[in-house]
Write a protein that holds these residues in place. Structure first.
Motif, mmCIF file in Angstrom:
data_model
loop_
_atom_site.group_PDB
_atom_site.id
_atom_site.type_symbol
_atom_site.label_atom_id
_atom_site.label_comp_id
_atom_site.label_asym_id
_atom_site.label_seq_id
_atom_site.Cartn_x
_atom_site.Cartn_y
_atom_site.Cartn_z
ATOM 1 N N PHE A 257 0.826 -1.204 0.000
ATOM 2 C CA PHE A 257 0.000 0.000 0.000
ATOM 3 C C PHE A 257 0.863 1.259 0.000
ATOM 4 N N TYR A 258 1.885 1.287 0.852
ATOM 5 C CA TYR A 258 2.791 2.437 0.869
ATOM 6 C C TYR A 258 3.413 2.663 -0.509
ATOM 7 N N ALA A 259 3.954 1.597 -1.087
ATOM 8 C CA ALA A 259 4.617 1.740 -2.387
ATOM 9 C C ALA A 259 3.639 2.205 -3.459
ATOM 10 N N PHE A 260 2.435 1.646 -3.452
ATOM 11 C CA PHE A 260 1.422 2.010 -4.445
ATOM 12 C C PHE A 260 1.009 3.468 -4.318
ATOM 13 N N VAL A 261 0.754 3.909 -3.092
ATOM 14 C CA VAL A 261 0.308 5.291 -2.892
ATOM 15 C C VAL A 261 1.399 6.280 -3.287
ATOM 16 N N VAL A 262 2.642 6.006 -2.886
ATOM 17 C CA VAL A 262 3.739 6.906 -3.248
ATOM 18 C C VAL A 262 3.895 6.950 -4.769
ATOM 19 N N TRP A 263 3.781 5.802 -5.410
ATOM 20 C CA TRP A 263 3.889 5.780 -6.875
ATOM 21 C C TRP A 263 2.779 6.601 -7.525
ATOM 22 N N THR A 264 1.551 6.493 -7.029
ATOM 23 C CA THR A 264 0.452 7.255 -7.639
ATOM 24 C C THR A 264 0.642 8.753 -7.445
ATOM 25 N N VAL A 265 1.180 9.165 -6.313
ATOM 26 C CA VAL A 265 1.425 10.596 -6.104
ATOM 27 C C VAL A 265 2.505 11.091 -7.054
ATOM 28 N N ILE A 266 3.505 10.267 -7.308
ATOM 29 C CA ILE A 266 4.527 10.638 -8.301
ATOM 30 C C ILE A 266 3.879 10.811 -9.668
ATOM 31 N N GLN A 267 2.960 9.907 -10.016
ATOM 32 C CA GLN A 267 2.261 10.024 -11.297
ATOM 33 C C GLN A 267 1.389 11.283 -11.339
ATOM 34 N N ALA A 268 0.870 11.686 -10.184
ATOM 35 C CA ALA A 268 -0.001 12.862 -10.137
ATOM 36 C C ALA A 268 0.725 14.124 -10.585
ATOM 37 N N PHE A 269 2.013 14.206 -10.286
ATOM 38 C CA PHE A 269 2.789 15.400 -10.653
ATOM 39 C C PHE A 269 3.664 15.177 -11.876
ATOM 40 N N GLY A 270 4.011 13.940 -12.137
ATOM 41 C CA GLY A 270 4.910 13.626 -13.245
ATOM 42 C C GLY A 270 6.308 13.344 -12.745
ATOM 43 N N ASP A 271 6.996 12.415 -13.419
ATOM 44 C CA ASP A 271 8.339 12.026 -13.000
ATOM 45 C C ASP A 271 9.290 13.203 -12.936
ATOM 46 N N ALA A 272 9.171 14.122 -13.880
ATOM 47 C CA ALA A 272 10.126 15.232 -13.960
ATOM 48 C C ALA A 272 9.791 16.360 -12.999
ATOM 49 N N GLU A 273 8.552 16.437 -12.518
ATOM 50 C CA GLU A 273 8.127 17.573 -11.714
ATOM 51 C C GLU A 273 7.943 17.283 -10.236
ATOM 52 N N VAL A 274 7.815 16.004 -9.850
ATOM 53 C CA VAL A 274 7.391 15.695 -8.492
ATOM 54 C C VAL A 274 8.427 16.077 -7.442
ATOM 55 N N VAL A 275 9.708 15.934 -7.748
ATOM 56 C CA VAL A 275 10.733 16.265 -6.751
ATOM 57 C C VAL A 275 10.714 17.759 -6.449
ATOM 58 N N GLU A 276 10.563 18.562 -7.495
ATOM 59 C CA GLU A 276 10.480 20.014 -7.272
ATOM 60 C C GLU A 276 9.229 20.362 -6.465
ATOM 61 N N ALA A 277 8.117 19.705 -6.761
ATOM 62 C CA ALA A 277 6.879 19.963 -6.021
ATOM 63 C C ALA A 277 7.035 19.573 -4.555
ATOM 64 N N ALA A 278 7.704 18.455 -4.305
ATOM 65 C CA ALA A 278 7.918 18.012 -2.925
ATOM 66 C C ALA A 278 8.839 18.964 -2.179
ATOM 67 N N GLY A 279 9.807 19.520 -2.879
ATOM 68 C CA GLY A 279 10.710 20.474 -2.241
ATOM 69 C C GLY A 279 10.056 21.811 -1.967
ATOM 70 N N THR A 280 9.152 22.217 -2.852
ATOM 71 C CA THR A 280 8.477 23.508 -2.691
ATOM 72 C C THR A 280 7.483 23.493 -1.536
ATOM 73 N N ASP A 281 6.697 22.429 -1.432
ATOM 74 C CA ASP A 281 5.675 22.349 -0.381
ATOM 75 C C ASP A 281 5.468 20.903 0.028
ATOM 76 N N PRO A 282 6.397 20.322 0.803
ATOM 77 C CA PRO A 282 6.238 18.912 1.181
ATOM 78 C C PRO A 282 4.974 18.648 1.979
ATOM 79 N N ALA A 283 4.611 19.564 2.869
ATOM 80 C CA ALA A 283 3.427 19.338 3.700
ATOM 81 C C ALA A 283 2.141 19.380 2.886
ATOM 82 N N GLY A 284 2.171 20.061 1.754
ATOM 83 C CA GLY A 284 0.959 20.200 0.948
ATOM 84 C C GLY A 284 0.895 19.292 -0.260
ATOM 85 N N LEU A 285 1.889 18.410 -0.442
ATOM 86 C CA LEU A 285 1.969 17.609 -1.661
ATOM 87 C C LEU A 285 0.728 16.744 -1.851
ATOM 88 N N PHE A 286 0.352 15.984 -0.846
ATOM 89 C CA PHE A 286 -0.793 15.093 -0.970
ATOM 90 C C PHE A 286 -2.097 15.881 -1.076
#
Length: 505
Positions: A257-286
């Motif tokens: 479940f953990y792996a699946f949910v994290v993978w879907t959130v990565i898909q929500a932003f895109g492989d190229a954009e998710v790290v920047e999104a997590a760095g900009t607002d980690p608390a608000g990512l989900f």
């Protein structure tokens, strides 16, 4: 049927005969609810997974899979031994029967500091999460201390009631928090993510990166408490089957479940954009992801369910601590009053009251010092608790092959030697990863981190000193520590009593 643990004579402080825990109250699903709820999936995902993505990149889901595989290997020997060692003391009983009573008493103190640390610190999270939720939904600023103290009373009441009451509450809360994460995942999958769905998270090039070590540290912490299935064996229906099943279900569910949910959130932003999104607002990512793919109402609901997720975790750990306190009081290690069981609810209510009072003292002390409920009460109290439980897992893994060399059994070598030895190596690696990345968990200075890490060996050494004192001054208590209870009719395998008496003399 009630479990009656043979105790020492009156001079050694054995509890008087009286009400017992409710045997046969919990099925496989009930025990799994306690274990998975303790891990607080929604809180772990929304609060910690963005940091794992930030540090490990899009390969972060694999970290949760690897942690799950490691703990599944550990569970092989752990659940095999649970069929032979039937004490309510779980970890410390396993360690005692394998590595000796002196090591077992050290493990008992580690269990107390570990489970108490994991619970009491979370009252800080309850306060801060409620602050965030009320601010996000109503624009109101709520002081954290009254919320935490109210939580202490609420959880104390939940522990006072019967274990089946707690199982029902956790079943509802767990369904709600996993449901909102499943809703987020479904929204992403239905809409195809930001740029279509990809499996790049699972390719070696994205997994074998420097940040994976930090992801593994976070991932192992996300499973904390999964092993508490064994604590409920005295209240389980057919514990020889329900306890192993609940353990494997909990590990498999959390890892996948953990792996699946994290993978879907990565898909929500895109492989190229998710790290920047997590760095900009980690608390608000989900919250950002669920707003985009489901709706703003779902983000509001997620805020509320994070608070209930924290409450579920607190209740699960509170019940586990109470049963450890009960077992140690029956052993004569803790005051015998803690061994009292409520005549109607069948709960270790005195141990629960003591734990609630201890929690209140710690919470009030941090508040009086002007501490931050998240950055200090949660992280500084949770960290030694997490390390203590990981150390217990390692000791239990080491105890399994030693124990099975001493007893007559018909278990296979894969379960009794290979799996526990492999688990011990993997758990040792996990402990090193967590300690070397402790600053990521605490955000504290090197001095504070050293002090927090040092609590675990200090408590264990104190346990060894206590064992030496008991052996000299209370030999009856020492000799009967972690002894085999009478539990007829459960279908458990029976180990050699002679070998048991040799373990840790």
């Amino acid at each position: 049927m009630p479990v009656t643990t043979p105790g020492p004579g009156p001079a050694e402080g054995a509890p008087a005969a009286g009400p017992s825990l409710r045997s046969g109250s919990l099925g496989t699903a009930d025990i799994a609810f306690f274990v998975v709820s303790a891990a607080a999936p929604l809180t772990v995902m929304a609060g910690v997974a963005p940091l794992a993505i930030l540090l490990g990149g899009i390969g972060a889901p694999v970290g949760y899979l690897l942690a799950g595989i490691t703990l599944a290997v550990f569970a092989v020997g752990f659940t095999t031994m649970s069929r032979h060692v039937r004490s309510g003391g779980a970890f410390y009983a396993f360690v005692s029967r394998g590595l000796g009573r002196h090591i077992g008493i050290g493990a008992a103190l580690l269990a107390l500091i570990g489970y108490n640390g994991m619970e009491i610190g979370v009252y800080g999270l309850l306060g801060s999460a409620t602050q965030d939720t009320t601010h996000a939904l109503f624009g109101a600023d709520v002081p954290w201390l009254p919320v935490s103290l109210a939580g202490l009373l609420l959880i104390g009441y939940g522990g006072y009631r019967s274990i089946d009451f707690g199982a029902k509450v956790l079943g509802v809360l767990l369904a709600a928090e996993t449901g909102i994460l499943a809703l987020l995942a479904a929204g992403v999958l239905i809409k195809g993510g930001a740029h279509g769905l990809s499996l790049h998270s699972f390719t070696p090039g994205n997994v074998l990166v420097p940040g994976t070590a930090a992801v593994l540290a976070f991932a192992f912490a996300a499973f904390t408490g999964f092993e508490s299935t064994v604590i409920y064996r005295r209240e389980a229906r057919d514990p020889a089957r329900t306890v192993p099943r609940a353990t494997y279900i909990a590990v498999a569910f959390l890892g996948l479940f953990y792996a699946f949910v994290v993978w879907t959130v990565i898909q929500a932003f895109g492989d190229a954009e998710v790290v920047e999104a997590a760095g900009t607002d980690p608390a608000g990512l989900f919250f950002s992801a669920i707003t985009t793919y489901v709706g703003a109402w779902a983000a509001d609901l997620m805020h509320v369910l994070i608070v209930t997720s924290v409450l579920a975790s607190l209740l699960a750990f509170h019940n586990a601590i109470n049963r450890y306190g009960l077992a140690l009081a029956e052993e004569g290690i803790l005051p015998k009053a803690l061994a009292r069981v409520h005549p109607r609810h069948g709960s270790p209510y005195v141990a629960g009251i003591a734990q609630t009072v201890l929690g209140a003292v710690v919470v009030l002390a941090f508040a009086a010092a002007g501490a931050d409920p998240y950055g200090q009460l949660l992280l500084w109290v949770n960290t030694p608790g997490m390390l203590g439980l990981m150390a217990l897992q390692l000791l239990a893994a080491l105890a399994v092959p030693v124990y099975f060399r001493r007893v007559s059994h018909r278990e296979g070598v894969l379960r009794t030697v290979v799996a526990p030895v492999v688990a011990a190596v993997l758990l040792s690696t996990a402990i090193v990863l967590v300690i070397t990345h402790l600053d990521l968990f605490t955000g504290a200075s090197a001095g504070v981190n050293t002090l927090l890490a040092a609590i675990v060996p200090a408590v264990f050494l104190a346990g060894l000193a206590l064992a030496a004192w008991l052996r000299r001054r209370r030999p009856g208590i020492y000799a009967r520590f972690a002894s085999e209870p009478t539990e007829a009719g459960t279908g458990d395998a029976t180990a050699s009593q002679t070998a048991a008496s040799r373990a840790g003399g």
